[in-house]
Write a protein that holds these residues in place. Structure first.
Motif, PDB file in Angstrom:
ATOM      1  N   ALA A 168       0.630  -5.400  -2.047  1.00  0.00           N
ATOM      2  CA  ALA A 168       1.603  -4.380  -1.637  1.00  0.00           C
ATOM      3  C   ALA A 168       2.134  -4.741  -0.259  1.00  0.00           C
ATOM      4  CB  ALA A 168       0.968  -2.993  -1.612  1.00  0.00           C
ATOM      5  N   ARG A 169       3.232  -4.090   0.116  1.00  0.00           N
ATOM      6  CA  ARG A 169       3.794  -4.310   1.447  1.00  0.00           C
ATOM      7  C   ARG A 169       4.318  -3.001   2.033  1.00  0.00           C
ATOM      8  NH1 ARG A 169       6.731 -10.263   0.800  1.00  0.00           N
ATOM      9  NH2 ARG A 169       4.885 -11.429   1.473  1.00  0.00           N
ATOM     10  N   TRP A 170       4.206  -2.910   3.347  1.00  0.00           N
ATOM     11  CA  TRP A 170       4.807  -1.830   4.136  1.00  0.00           C
ATOM     12  C   TRP A 170       5.968  -2.481   4.876  1.00  0.00           C
ATOM     13  CZ3 TRP A 170       4.430   3.322   4.521  1.00  0.00           C
ATOM     14  CH2 TRP A 170       4.844   3.964   5.695  1.00  0.00           C
ATOM     15  N   ILE A 171       7.201  -2.119   4.510  1.00  0.00           N
ATOM     16  CA  ILE A 171       8.384  -2.875   4.906  1.00  0.00           C
ATOM     17  C   ILE A 171       9.288  -2.051   5.822  1.00  0.00           C
ATOM     18  CG2 ILE A 171      10.369  -4.177   4.057  1.00  0.00           C
ATOM     19  CD1 ILE A 171       8.902  -4.226   1.296  1.00  0.00           C
ATOM     20  N   ASP A 172       9.699  -2.658   6.928  1.00  0.00           N
ATOM     21  CA  ASP A 172      10.685  -2.066   7.816  1.00  0.00           C
ATOM     22  C   ASP A 172      12.053  -2.312   7.189  1.00  0.00           C
ATOM     23  OD1 ASP A 172      12.513  -1.469   9.805  1.00  0.00           O
ATOM     24  OD2 ASP A 172      11.378  -2.423  11.412  1.00  0.00           O
ATOM     25  N   SER A 175      14.655  -3.983   9.991  1.00  0.00           N
ATOM     26  CA  SER A 175      14.479  -5.363  10.463  1.00  0.00           C
ATOM     27  C   SER A 175      14.077  -6.327   9.359  1.00  0.00           C
ATOM     28  CB  SER A 175      13.426  -5.410  11.569  1.00  0.00           C
ATOM     29  OG  SER A 175      12.121  -5.204  11.024  1.00  0.00           O
ATOM     30  N   GLY A 176      13.449  -5.820   8.284  1.00  0.00           N
ATOM     31  CA  GLY A 176      12.947  -6.685   7.233  1.00  0.00           C
ATOM     32  C   GLY A 176      11.533  -7.173   7.461  1.00  0.00           C
ATOM     33  N   LEU A 177      10.943  -6.877   8.623  1.00  0.00           N
ATOM     34  CA  LEU A 177       9.547  -7.232   8.872  1.00  0.00           C
ATOM     35  C   LEU A 177       8.635  -6.413   7.964  1.00  0.00           C
ATOM     36  CD1 LEU A 177       9.762  -7.302  12.758  1.00  0.00           C
ATOM     37  CD2 LEU A 177       9.178  -9.278  11.333  1.00  0.00           C
ATOM     38  N   PHE A 178       7.443  -6.941   7.675  1.00  0.00           N
ATOM     39  CA  PHE A 178       6.546  -6.221   6.771  1.00  0.00           C
ATOM     40  C   PHE A 178       5.087  -6.495   7.101  1.00  0.00           C
ATOM     41  CE2 PHE A 178       7.967 -10.187   4.699  1.00  0.00           C
ATOM     42  CZ  PHE A 178       6.749 -10.854   4.560  1.00  0.00           C
ATOM     43  N   ILE A 179       4.225  -5.633   6.560  1.00  0.00           N
ATOM     44  CA  ILE A 179       2.773  -5.816   6.612  1.00  0.00           C
ATOM     45  C   ILE A 179       2.300  -6.176   5.211  1.00  0.00           C
ATOM     46  CG2 ILE A 179       0.545  -4.705   7.022  1.00  0.00           C
ATOM     47  CD1 ILE A 179       1.904  -2.870   9.024  1.00  0.00           C
ATOM     48  N   ASP A 180       1.515  -7.247   5.106  1.00  0.00           N
ATOM     49  CA  ASP A 180       0.906  -7.606   3.827  1.00  0.00           C
ATOM     50  C   ASP A 180      -0.342  -6.757   3.602  1.00  0.00           C
ATOM     51  OD1 ASP A 180       2.687  -9.544   2.961  1.00  0.00           O
ATOM     52  OD2 ASP A 180       1.640 -11.173   3.986  1.00  0.00           O
ATOM     53  N   ILE A 181      -0.420  -6.134   2.441  1.00  0.00           N
ATOM     54  CA  ILE A 181      -1.574  -5.309   2.074  1.00  0.00           C
ATOM     55  C   ILE A 181      -2.263  -5.957   0.878  1.00  0.00           C
ATOM     56  CG2 ILE A 181      -2.371  -2.989   1.464  1.00  0.00           C
ATOM     57  CD1 ILE A 181       0.380  -1.942   2.399  1.00  0.00           C
ATOM     58  N   THR A 182      -3.527  -6.309   1.032  1.00  0.00           N
ATOM     59  CA  THR A 182      -4.285  -6.879  -0.080  1.00  0.00           C
ATOM     60  C   THR A 182      -5.465  -5.978  -0.411  1.00  0.00           C
ATOM     61  OG1 THR A 182      -5.531  -8.259   1.483  1.00  0.00           O
ATOM     62  CG2 THR A 182      -3.654  -9.269   0.374  1.00  0.00           C
ATOM     63  N   ALA A 183      -5.808  -5.934  -1.672  1.00  0.00           N
ATOM     64  CA  ALA A 183      -6.935  -5.127  -2.134  1.00  0.00           C
ATOM     65  C   ALA A 183      -8.187  -5.997  -2.226  1.00  0.00           C
ATOM     66  CB  ALA A 183      -6.622  -4.524  -3.501  1.00  0.00           C
ATOM     67  N   VAL A 184      -9.316  -5.447  -1.817  1.00  0.00           N
ATOM     68  CA  VAL A 184     -10.597  -6.152  -1.972  1.00  0.00           C
ATOM     69  C   VAL A 184     -11.324  -5.559  -3.176  1.00  0.00           C
ATOM     70  CG1 VAL A 184     -10.820  -6.816   0.432  1.00  0.00           C
ATOM     71  CG2 VAL A 184     -11.714  -4.620  -0.297  1.00  0.00           C
ATOM     72  N   ARG A 185     -11.896  -6.454  -3.968  1.00  0.00           N
ATOM     73  CA  ARG A 185     -12.518  -6.067  -5.228  1.00  0.00           C
ATOM     74  C   ARG A 185     -13.926  -6.630  -5.306  1.00  0.00           C
ATOM     75  NH1 ARG A 185      -7.158  -7.529  -5.499  1.00  0.00           N
ATOM     76  NH2 ARG A 185      -5.792  -6.285  -6.837  1.00  0.00           N
ATOM     77  N   TYR A 186     -14.812  -5.908  -5.949  1.00  0.00           N
ATOM     78  CA  TYR A 186     -16.152  -6.437  -6.192  1.00  0.00           C
ATOM     79  C   TYR A 186     -16.089  -7.491  -7.283  1.00  0.00           C
ATOM     80  CZ  TYR A 186     -18.823  -3.280  -3.225  1.00  0.00           C
ATOM     81  OH  TYR A 186     -19.358  -2.643  -2.135  1.00  0.00           O
TER      82      TYR A 186
END
Length: 279
Positions: A168-172, A175-186
């Motif tokens: 997933a991403r949190w996107i401005d 500006s187009g800048l973003f935060i990468d969101i990754t899920a951690v799984r067992y």
């Protein structure tokens, strides 16, 4: 495509949905899509821009200069942390963003690649209730708009889908800048036994290194970090990354507790372009 519009206050977030907007209304600054699609498979979901891998080309046509980018990134991560706290979703800093926290609880000024993680159950929750939600973050002097977008390939749990490692991403949207969101799984079949966590980008660790999460602040906002944060950083970047006070055209000023540029007169340059060409 329909988007939910949520308004975020200057000091607190308001998670209620007030209005709906078409995707075309979210793209406020441009009509041309600058995404890099040439030579990439159609099944790749997130397409970065033609001018930088750290910008979304749907929302920007060029990289910001050094000063503007730093300001936009700070708003980006503050809005993300405040929103997820308001929604009750546990998230924590990782990778270069965690390294920035180590030095002075701020973003590394040369780093436009921000990274956070959530649990797999949180990713399912985001996909079900908050995918494509549109948020406004207000602050003194103005505000910005952000889009929370979940990659539909988040349901793939391993690294077989190499083009969709970001969940997933949190996107401005300005500006187009973003935060990468990754899920951690067992990983229940891991050769090291029970308690092993991993993300699709190849990082894996035992859950006792992550939990219990530590509460802290980052860019002046409440945040969380892994329990054994030093082990994470040394394992990923080496011990020198925690002590080397000169890196990537910057020097760490221990009196000010700030990374400062060696050539401050160059602040007007497009930092991302300069970094790609010269480092």
């Amino acid at each position: 495509m329909r988007l939910s519009l949520a308004y975020l206050g200057a000091l607190c977030m308001i998670p209620s949905v007030f209005a709906d907007a078409d995707f075309s209304q979210v793209r406020l600054n441009q009509d041309v899509d600058m995404s890099r699609r040439a030579g990439l498979p159609a099944e790749k979901y997130f397409f970065e821009s033609t001018f930088s891998m750290h910008y979304d080309g749907r929302f920007a046509a060029h990289a910001l200069n050094y000063t503007e980018q730093t300001k936009a990134l700070r708003d980006l991560v503050r809005s993300y942390l405040m929103t997820f706290q308001s929604l009750g979703i546990e998230t924590w800093l990782m990778h270069g963003t965690l390294l920035g926290w180590w030095w002075n609880k701020q973003i590394l000024p040369w780093d436009s690649d921000l990274d956070v993680q959530v649990t797999e159950s949180s990713m399912f929750y985001l996909a079900a209730y908050y995918n494509m939600t549109y948020h406004r973050y207000r602050r003194i002097g103005g505000g910005r708009h952000y889009l929370l977008e979940v990659n539909p390939n988040y349901v793939v749990r391993d690294q077989s889908d190499m083009y969709n490692l970001i969940d997933a991403r949190w996107i401005d949207t300005v500006s187009g800048l973003f935060i990468d969101i990754t899920a951690v799984r067992y990983n229940l079949t891991h050769p090291q036994g029970e308690g092993m966590l991993g993300s699709k980008d190849g990082h894996e660790y035992r859950d006792t290194y992550l939990y219990p999460l530590r509460e802290t602040k980052f860019e002046g906002v409440k945040a969380k970090i892994p329990y054994k944060f030093r082990d994470f950083l040394v394992g990923e970047y080496g011990g020198k990354a925690l002590s080397n006070t000169e890196y990537n055209y910057h020097i760490f000023d221990e009196e000010k507790m700030q990374w400062v540029r060696k050539n401050p007169d160059e602040e007007g340059e497009p930092w991302v372009e300069r970094k790609q060409q010269g480092s």
